[in-house]
Design a protein around this motif. Sequence first.
Motif, PDB file in Angstrom:
ATOM      1  N   LEU A   1      28.821  22.265  15.812  1.00 12.92           N
ATOM      2  CA  LEU A   1      29.547  21.516  14.776  1.00 12.92           C
ATOM      3  C   LEU A   1      30.731  22.313  14.243  1.00 12.92           C
ATOM      4  O   LEU A   1      31.777  21.757  13.921  1.00 12.92           O
ATOM      5  CB  LEU A   1      28.601  21.198  13.598  1.00 12.92           C
ATOM      6  N   ALA A   2      30.543  23.633  14.127  1.00 10.85           N
ATOM      7  CA  ALA A   2      31.584  24.497  13.553  1.00 10.85           C
ATOM      8  C   ALA A   2      32.549  25.014  14.614  1.00 10.85           C
ATOM      9  O   ALA A   2      33.408  25.838  14.303  1.00 10.85           O
ATOM     10  CB  ALA A   2      30.931  25.662  12.816  1.00 10.85           C
ATOM     11  N   ARG A   3      32.424  24.535  15.852  1.00  7.67           N
ATOM     12  CA  ARG A   3      33.291  24.977  16.953  1.00  7.67           C
ATOM     13  C   ARG A   3      33.278  26.496  17.099  1.00  7.67           C
ATOM     14  O   ARG A   3      34.301  27.165  17.066  1.00  7.67           O
ATOM     15  CB  ARG A   3      34.736  24.508  16.738  1.00  7.67           C
ATOM     16  N   LEU A   4      32.055  27.032  17.209  1.00 10.20           N
ATOM     17  CA  LEU A   4      31.881  28.459  17.458  1.00 10.20           C
ATOM     18  C   LEU A   4      31.077  28.608  18.744  1.00 10.20           C
ATOM     19  O   LEU A   4      29.903  28.229  18.789  1.00 10.20           O
ATOM     20  CB  LEU A   4      31.102  29.122  16.307  1.00 10.20           C
ATOM     21  N   ALA A   5      31.708  29.115  19.789  1.00  5.86           N
ATOM     22  CA  ALA A   5      31.025  29.270  21.076  1.00  5.86           C
ATOM     23  C   ALA A   5      30.183  30.546  21.054  1.00  5.86           C
ATOM     24  O   ALA A   5      30.472  31.506  21.755  1.00  5.86           O
ATOM     25  CB  ALA A   5      32.049  29.312  22.211  1.00  5.86           C
TER      26      ALA A   5
ATOM     27  N   ALA B   1      53.138  30.313  16.833  1.00  5.67           N
ATOM     28  CA  ALA B   1      52.305  29.483  17.717  1.00  5.67           C
ATOM     29  C   ALA B   1      51.798  30.290  18.914  1.00  5.67           C
ATOM     30  O   ALA B   1      52.541  31.089  19.475  1.00  5.67           O
ATOM     31  CB  ALA B   1      53.099  28.280  18.208  1.00  5.67           C
ATOM     32  N   PRO B   2      50.544  30.078  19.323  1.00  2.00           N
ATOM     33  CA  PRO B   2      50.031  30.748  20.527  1.00  2.00           C
ATOM     34  C   PRO B   2      50.839  30.360  21.766  1.00  2.00           C
ATOM     35  O   PRO B   2      51.022  31.168  22.669  1.00  2.00           O
ATOM     36  CB  PRO B   2      48.588  30.241  20.649  1.00  2.00           C
ATOM     37  N   ALA B   3      51.332  29.113  21.800  1.00  2.00           N
ATOM     38  CA  ALA B   3      52.172  28.671  22.910  1.00  2.00           C
ATOM     39  C   ALA B   3      53.066  27.533  22.418  1.00  2.00           C
ATOM     40  O   ALA B   3      52.614  26.679  21.657  1.00  2.00           O
ATOM     41  CB  ALA B   3      51.313  28.196  24.078  1.00  2.00           C
TER      42      ALA B   3
ATOM     43  N   PHE C   1      54.463  22.501  19.712  1.00  2.00           N
ATOM     44  CA  PHE C   1      53.255  23.279  19.997  1.00  2.00           C
ATOM     45  C   PHE C   1      52.714  22.828  21.353  1.00  2.00           C
ATOM     46  O   PHE C   1      52.592  21.627  21.611  1.00  2.00           O
ATOM     47  CB  PHE C   1      52.175  23.015  18.936  1.00  2.00           C
ATOM     48  N   ARG C   2      52.419  23.793  22.239  1.00  2.00           N
ATOM     49  CA  ARG C   2      51.778  23.445  23.508  1.00  2.00           C
ATOM     50  C   ARG C   2      50.290  23.726  23.366  1.00  2.00           C
ATOM     51  O   ARG C   2      49.874  24.827  23.001  1.00  2.00           O
ATOM     52  CB  ARG C   2      52.348  24.272  24.662  1.00  2.00           C
ATOM     53  N   VAL C   3      49.463  22.719  23.607  1.00  2.00           N
ATOM     54  CA  VAL C   3      48.015  22.860  23.422  1.00  2.00           C
ATOM     55  C   VAL C   3      47.290  22.473  24.707  1.00  2.00           C
ATOM     56  O   VAL C   3      47.835  21.750  25.544  1.00  2.00           O
ATOM     57  CB  VAL C   3      47.512  21.976  22.246  1.00  2.00           C
ATOM     58  N   PRO C   4      46.045  22.961  24.877  1.00  2.00           N
ATOM     59  CA  PRO C   4      45.258  22.540  26.039  1.00  2.00           C
ATOM     60  C   PRO C   4      44.996  21.027  25.973  1.00  2.00           C
ATOM     61  O   PRO C   4      45.132  20.407  24.920  1.00  2.00           O
ATOM     62  CB  PRO C   4      43.949  23.322  25.889  1.00  2.00           C
ATOM     63  N   ARG C   5      44.555  20.469  27.104  1.00  2.00           N
ATOM     64  CA  ARG C   5      44.329  19.017  27.127  1.00  2.00           C
ATOM     65  C   ARG C   5      43.291  18.636  26.078  1.00  2.00           C
ATOM     66  O   ARG C   5      42.334  19.376  25.849  1.00  2.00           O
ATOM     67  CB  ARG C   5      43.879  18.569  28.530  1.00  2.00           C
ATOM     68  N   ILE C   6      43.499  17.492  25.444  1.00  4.46           N
ATOM     69  CA  ILE C   6      42.569  17.055  24.406  1.00  4.46           C
ATOM     70  C   ILE C   6      41.665  15.936  24.890  1.00  4.46           C
ATOM     71  O   ILE C   6      40.715  15.568  24.225  1.00  4.46           O
ATOM     72  CB  ILE C   6      43.308  16.612  23.122  1.00  4.46           C
TER      73      ILE C   6
END
Lengths: 499, 99
Positions: free
Chosen positions: B15-19, B81-83, B89-94
Amino acid sequence: MSDLIRSTAAELAAKIAAREVSAVEVAQAHLDRIAEVDGSVHAFLHVDAEGALAAARRVDDDVAAGREVGPLAGVPLALKDVFATEGIPTTCGSKMLEGWVPPYDATVTRRLREAGVVILGKTNMDEFAMGSSTENSAYGPTRNPWDLDRIPGGSGGGSSASLAAFEAPLAIGTDTGGSIRQPGAVTGTVGVKPTYGGVSRYGLVAFSSSLDQGGPCARTVLDAALLHEVIGGYDPMDSTSINAPVPPVVAAVREGVTGDLSGVRVGVVTQFSGDGYQPGVLRSFEAAVAQLKQLGAEVVEVSCPSFDYALPAYYLIAPSEASSNLARFDAMRYGARHGDDGTRSAEEVMAITRDRGFGAEVKRRIMIGTYALSSGYYDAYYGSAQKVRTLITRDFEQAFGRVDVLVSPTTPTTAFKIGERADDPMAMYKADLCTIPANLAGTPAMSVPSGLSDEDGLPVGLQIMAPALQEHRMYRVAAAYEAARGTVLASVPELAGAR
Amino acid sequence: MPSISRDEVAHLARLARLAVTEDELDLFAGQLDVILQSVATVGDIATADIPPTSHAVPLTNVFREDVVRPSLGQQQALAGAPAAEDGRFRVPRILGEEA
């Protein structure tokens, strides 16, 4: 050791304004001191020598040109690394923000710059201000100048340690559950948490928005008051900023130093003693109370029964707000990004980044907050904690109907050893036992040194609490007490050079 | 009150988006249980008749004049921005492959 680094902020400002010494010389003396001892203390995460000297030169130019300068113009300051500083890295002690350079100044930063205060650099802290020892910094712990094997308190351990190490005469901290006052207590320095809303939160990286409060740290009560008036006051950029004048704290200090507290009613909080309190801390506190009586104060005992539940309420409310606030670290717009190999989704990259970017305490608190806010548990945890908050506020209201200020030890023990509580979160949390109620109620509170504990020779803090926007009451008492008791920093050990 | 299992910690982490890693799950399960049992004592005094306090200072909505003010430029906004790509902003696919 140079006299300049031993001077108070008030003395330095007067000398700079009178051209007895230049602001550049003062800045350089402190930069030299940092170069000499910060290898041992590690109070700073970033030193901005160039920026500090440029700011000092501007003050010298103003003084030379006969322009009027502020009461702290040219005085160096150490800024907690949780405030945004344009052009200077801001990490919050986290790998998540490693290398991040904010594109704007926090209001506190801007007010310091406009007042001619010379920002030496950014100080170490527990990651995102979560902790009581500065051991949770991703960049390594800060060490207490009184004993380099001990913690300087937290989360603002870097700010307080920089004062006790004579690296800076002034510092800024933030206090969500005691992060200004507890480091002040264990380093023998003064730390003030203003009334919630008294100092702008704009540009302060949020941990727990209903509790976070920036405030001054100094070696003397007068210096803290001077800094309080520079950073305090209404800010339209912070919707929780109080639209009221800054309480007259400098005038209160001038009144307090006369040493007369007759007519002042002081309440001793009975909940803050007994089990878990170090005997030397309690003896120091009793001596402080006796001193206040001697100065003419009327002392009574006051019971605030719900304060016993402040710690559990805090460790539900703060993590709940943190779990929401720290959702902004999503690896998309700024900060770290890990695991973006072109095949993973945004959600996967986000989760990998947050696992690698956050330290253990931050993850614990995010998960506790997530739990406390989840459906089915909300009423039992977050809802109950908010009710306790109401009870604590009522206890304060009743107490302040009888007395002008409340006093207690600032923290139950003196500085503990680095590593001693690192694996035991609950033991660490107890360092905030006495400081948390003022955060939950939004009331001001401060810590002033009450000497050294007779069993270990380490500093002890006296906490003084006042009603909202009545900071002048506690500053007056603190100034009278300080004038009678004297400073403890004369006996801080000489620090060897970098080791 | 709580006895929080390893599976529940894994669910919270999701839920907290922590892998979180397997080792972290073991560590956190024990620690969260101790912490949650300790803080559950708020229920001892939080009776139904007490109103909750969300904020120490009474909050009212704050309004300001609707006027144009200077803001960050595109370059400044993207500086951290990271990218970034083409001023965005360039982000990974959603979305997943099937979407």
